[in-house]
Write an enzyme that holds these catalytic residues in place. Structure first.
Site, PDB file in Angstrom:
ATOM      1  N   GLU A  45      47.178 -15.263  11.410  1.00 10.86           N
ATOM      2  CA  GLU A  45      47.131 -15.210  12.873  1.00 10.86           C
ATOM      3  C   GLU A  45      46.673 -16.535  13.465  1.00 10.86           C
ATOM      4  O   GLU A  45      47.171 -16.958  14.506  1.00 10.86           O
ATOM      5  CB  GLU A  45      46.215 -14.076  13.340  1.00 10.86           C
ATOM      6  N   CYS A 201      63.941  -9.704  22.285  1.00 10.29           N
ATOM      7  CA  CYS A 201      63.625 -10.134  23.651  1.00 10.29           C
ATOM      8  C   CYS A 201      63.247 -11.610  23.629  1.00 10.29           C
ATOM      9  O   CYS A 201      62.167 -12.004  24.037  1.00 10.29           O
ATOM     10  CB  CYS A 201      62.499  -9.284  24.229  1.00 10.29           C
ATOM     11  N   CYS A 208      70.012  -8.039  25.118  1.00 15.99           N
ATOM     12  CA  CYS A 208      69.761  -6.844  25.941  1.00 15.99           C
ATOM     13  C   CYS A 208      70.684  -5.682  25.593  1.00 15.99           C
ATOM     14  O   CYS A 208      70.310  -4.517  25.758  1.00 15.99           O
ATOM     15  CB  CYS A 208      69.908  -7.202  27.415  1.00 15.99           C
ATOM     16  N   CYS A 211      69.020  -3.590  23.112  1.00 13.34           N
ATOM     17  CA  CYS A 211      67.611  -3.302  23.369  1.00 13.34           C
ATOM     18  C   CYS A 211      67.383  -1.814  23.634  1.00 13.34           C
ATOM     19  O   CYS A 211      68.088  -1.203  24.445  1.00 13.34           O
ATOM     20  CB  CYS A 211      67.134  -4.114  24.576  1.00 13.34           C
ATOM     21  N   CYS A 217      64.426  -1.351  31.747  1.00 15.88           N
ATOM     22  CA  CYS A 217      63.932  -2.717  31.959  1.00 15.88           C
ATOM     23  C   CYS A 217      64.276  -3.191  33.376  1.00 15.88           C
ATOM     24  O   CYS A 217      65.446  -3.251  33.751  1.00 15.88           O
ATOM     25  CB  CYS A 217      64.540  -3.661  30.917  1.00 15.88           C
TER      26      CYS A 217
END
Length: 364
Positions: A45, A201, A208, A211, A217
DNA sequence: CAAGCGTGGTG
DNA sequence: TCACCAAGCTT
């Protein structure tokens, strides 16, 4: 704590759709996913802050080979940690990682305090999002994340206006991120959110049509996916001028100096750098350097995130040295094992990049 | 709160 | 070639 947002869909429906997508299209074989430990997730991370996965992977593998445990990291000299970080950028991450490992050893029995976001964020280099990612992935406790991927995805889903780095906008996105976070499958959900933003995304050309949220959205409904998230207000890049001195002895070794512990390239090694000709002259006098032949160097520029560095076309090379005082060491380009950026120098600009030594050799 | 902090990829 | 910016945090 966080105010209740107005959701686009019920949290459980959002989670179900996302996890279904993740099971089919998510990334399940990243190096830090197996074996998955708090230490490995933590290191990954930190490396992944502002850094792409493909860039991180080789650094992560090398880092784990050298520092397989938190104890090994804590026991290492900082030079060696920076050495493995050389080329990755944002070196404060490495300094903080090292410091945090020592703090965990001293104050938490050699373990990361993964019981709470507060305990984790108390460690240097760990903010709210990184703490959430570590907790969710290594313990399965409920914790939200808000990285660039999640910001972008939620900004589109909800058509959130304004730059996502703006505190007011960020607060709203945190509320949304928290709202959608489930009680179960936290590791998968967290990875799913990042994979979703990174592979579907995407910043430009989001997919899209594929998606699972294209029916709810707001940005998609408005045909405005390119507008979200709004970009940071632009500012003019200031230009700084500097002189970097390239000294080498008759063996071809190069003189390097360790930079201050914080700031640009903090703790790393680079060619000596001077604000202006005056400072350079002072240094040459102090160090009794008597260049017999000076060779010209082309004017170079190097763009950083916040400024453009211009290296002035000074004569910065000499073949013979009468003597150099302390504060640096000779680096032999022909024997690079101790140097992070040891690869054969491709361009002159790379010679200006910082170096990290595994240990400090004796003075010349 | 705004600025500082790296490097490499992308259109 | 170049603007833009990515799994953020610290001061």
């Amino acid at each position: 704590m966080t105010e209740m947002p107005t959701p686009r869909l019920a949290a459980d429906v959002f989670q179900q759709r996302l996890l279904d997508w993740f099971d089919r299209h998510g990334r399940h074989d990243l190096p830090w996913q197996s074996p998955r430990s708090a230490y490995r997730v933590w290191v990954s991370e930190i490396m992944l802050q502002q850094t792409q996965v493909t860039t991180v992977i080789p650094y992560f593998e090398r880092f784990m080979a050298r520092f397989p445990t938190l104890e090994a990291l804590a026991a290492a000299p900082q030079d060696e940690v920076l050495h493995l970080w050389t080329g990755l950028g944002y070196y404060a991450r490495a300094r903080n990682l090292h410091k945090a490992a020592q703090e965990a050893l001293d104050s938490h029995g050699g373990q990361l305090p993964t019981h709470s976001v507060e305990a984790l964020t108390a460690l240097p280099g760990i903010g709210r999002s990184t703490a959430g990612a570590i907790i969710a992935q290594s313990t399965g406790q409920r914790a939200a994340i808000l990285d660039g991927n999640v910001k972008r995805s939620l900004a589109r889903l909800h058509a959130v206006a304004g730059w996502t780095g703006k505190p007011a906008v960020e607060r709203r996105l945190w509320a949304l991120a928290d709202y959608y976070t489930p009680e179960t499958r936290l590791a998968d959900y967290t990875q799913a959110m990042m994979d979703f933003g990174a592979t579907l995304c995407k910043r430009s050309t989001p997919l899209c049509e594929h998606c699972p949220f294209n029916d709810v959205c707001l940005a998609y409904a408005q045909g405005e996916t390119k507008r979200y998230p709004e970009s940071k207000p632009k500012k003019v890049l200031p230009t700084r001028e500097t002189i970097m001195l390239l000294l080498h002895d008759r063996d071809g070794r190069v003189w390097l100096e360790q930079r201050p512990a914080s700031g640009l390239w903090g703790g790393l090694w680079s060619l000596p750098q001077f604000d202006g000709q005056e400072r350079l002259n002072d240094w040459l006098a102090d160090n009794v350097v008597r260049p017999e032949r000076l060779s010209p160097m082309p004017c170079l520029t190097h763009t950083f995130s916040h400024f453009r560095l211009a290296i002035t076309p000074q004569p910065v090379s000499c073949d013979r040295l009468q003597g150099v005082r302390e504060g640096g060491t000779w680096y032999d380009p022909a024997h690079p094992p101790a140097i992070g950026l040891a690869a054969p120098v491709k361009t002159l600009i790379n010679q200006l990049a910082p170096f990290s030594l595994k240990s400090t050799p004796g003075r010349a």
